[in-house]
Design a protein around this motif. Sequence first.
Motif, PDB file in Angstrom:
ATOM      1  N   PRO A 251       0.835  -1.207   0.000  1.00 14.27           N
ATOM      2  CA  PRO A 251       0.000   0.000   0.000  1.00 14.27           C
ATOM      3  C   PRO A 251       0.866   1.253   0.000  1.00 14.27           C
ATOM      4  O   PRO A 251       2.099   1.171   0.111  1.00 14.27           O
ATOM      5  N   GLU A 252       0.232   2.396  -0.144  1.00 14.56           N
ATOM      6  CA  GLU A 252       0.939   3.641   0.096  1.00 14.56           C
ATOM      7  C   GLU A 252       1.370   3.662   1.564  1.00 14.56           C
ATOM      8  O   GLU A 252       0.602   3.273   2.443  1.00 14.56           O
ATOM      9  N   LEU A 279      -5.444  -0.262   3.906  1.00 15.03           N
ATOM     10  CA  LEU A 279      -5.764  -0.691   2.544  1.00 15.03           C
ATOM     11  C   LEU A 279      -4.758  -0.090   1.566  1.00 15.03           C
ATOM     12  O   LEU A 279      -3.873   0.683   1.952  1.00 15.03           O
ATOM     13  N   LEU A 280      -4.873  -0.422   0.285  1.00 15.47           N
ATOM     14  CA  LEU A 280      -3.867  -0.019  -0.688  1.00 15.47           C
ATOM     15  C   LEU A 280      -3.722   1.489  -0.818  1.00 15.47           C
ATOM     16  O   LEU A 280      -2.664   1.992  -1.200  1.00 15.47           O
ATOM     17  N   ASP A 281      -4.781   2.248  -0.500  1.00 16.54           N
ATOM     18  CA  ASP A 281      -4.689   3.699  -0.629  1.00 16.54           C
ATOM     19  C   ASP A 281      -3.875   4.342   0.480  1.00 16.54           C
ATOM     20  O   ASP A 281      -3.563   5.536   0.432  1.00 16.54           O
ATOM     21  N   GLY A 282      -3.500   3.544   1.506  1.00 13.50           N
ATOM     22  CA  GLY A 282      -2.700   4.063   2.598  1.00 13.50           C
ATOM     23  C   GLY A 282      -3.468   4.946   3.561  1.00 13.50           C
ATOM     24  O   GLY A 282      -2.894   5.521   4.485  1.00 13.50           O
ATOM     25  N   LYS A 283      -4.793   5.054   3.384  1.00 13.92           N
ATOM     26  CA  LYS A 283      -5.601   5.944   4.228  1.00 13.92           C
ATOM     27  C   LYS A 283      -6.690   5.207   4.996  1.00 13.92           C
ATOM     28  O   LYS A 283      -6.944   5.485   6.162  1.00 13.92           O
ATOM     29  N   ASN A 284      -7.374   4.281   4.332  1.00 13.29           N
ATOM     30  CA  ASN A 284      -8.465   3.550   4.958  1.00 13.29           C
ATOM     31  C   ASN A 284      -7.975   2.220   5.521  1.00 13.29           C
ATOM     32  O   ASN A 284      -6.999   1.645   5.023  1.00 13.29           O
ATOM     33  N   TYR A 285      -8.681   1.752   6.546  1.00 11.95           N
ATOM     34  CA  TYR A 285      -8.227   0.567   7.272  1.00 11.95           C
ATOM     35  C   TYR A 285      -9.324  -0.496   7.344  1.00 11.95           C
ATOM     36  O   TYR A 285     -10.520  -0.183   7.308  1.00 11.95           O
TER      37      TYR A 285
END
Length: 378
Positions: A251-252, A279-285
């Motif tokens: 991820p980010e 998650l892959l966006d580095g923001k959401n979990y």
Amino acid sequence: PDHAPEIKLAAIRNWGADVIKVPYEEWWEIIETHHCPQAPEGAVFIHPGAENEVLAGNATIAREIVEDLPDVDCIVAPYGSGALCAGIAFGIKEMAKNGFHQLAGCQVFAAEPETAAPFALSMKMGKPVRFENWESSFVDGCGGKAVLKEIWDIASGSIDGGIAVPLESIADAVKQLAEGNKIVAEGAGACPVAAAWTGRCGPKTKKIVCVVSGGGIDSTHLVQILQGKLPIMTKIDNFDAKIKELALALPEAPEPKGNYKPATIVGNMLYTSGHGPVLLDGKNYMQGRVGEDMTVEEAVQAARATGLAVLATLRKTLGSLDRVKRIVKTLGMVNANPSTLNQLECVQVINGFSNLMMDVFGPDNGVGARSAVGMATL
């Protein structure tokens, strides 16, 4: 490439640059194609050899040599990308045409280690060919697997020949330069000296100039050479390549959510702050409580996702996962109701993280000390 000496990498990092290690084959493909997939968007690719400015700059070395030794009759330079040796040879040939008539008989030779000598082979074959028996060695700054086609026309038309030099002779030259001349030279810099010293520049040459380019030799290799030993290349762990081999999507790297750093380096230790299953966006979990909102199996995957986030932070902080030596300690905390999740299930959940580290870094370097505990809230 992944076998570049640490002394060179450290110097690059000291200038603020990030180093991305790749397997030699991948690095050479970048050199041949002039395209680096790892480069950030908008980056400018500067080729180490196939640039007119680089060749022109190298040609000025010929002028410096002639200023110091006007009647030089042989020059030996290391051949890697070919730009250094070709630039010098082209400069000599042009000077000979423009008033420096004494240079008409001056020969320029390209020196390579015999374990990686594509130019010498190509000159013998009369066309650019690949050197199929390439082997990694302490002579990392010259030689290679192939001759760059964009350099070949200039090199083959101006360089008088290629010399494949045994590694033992190059090591002897490194030792002689250090002890006799007080010059610390890397393998590529000592390669021309070894070629001249062992009589490989022809019987008629009397005034030979060796271009000793570079002093970037690892201290361990230098010590081995000074002890009369031939440096042995150790196996290189390529963890960045392992990520690709395992088809892992990092991820980010998550940004800090407070006044702290995601990772801090103290000495040769790197400490990471707490990470979660991003998650892959580095923001959401991934969110939920084990035993209530998610199963143990789903929690194992969440722990694995946490591991991917940690790897992303390591790569962002270090520039390359290849700088990681081993995992020392892991603290895993599981968001669960203590009355419904027993300790062994906590261990099972954190295995999702630990198994990932073992897959990437191996059973020796990827497994360290560990604690796995259940937490009432996270």
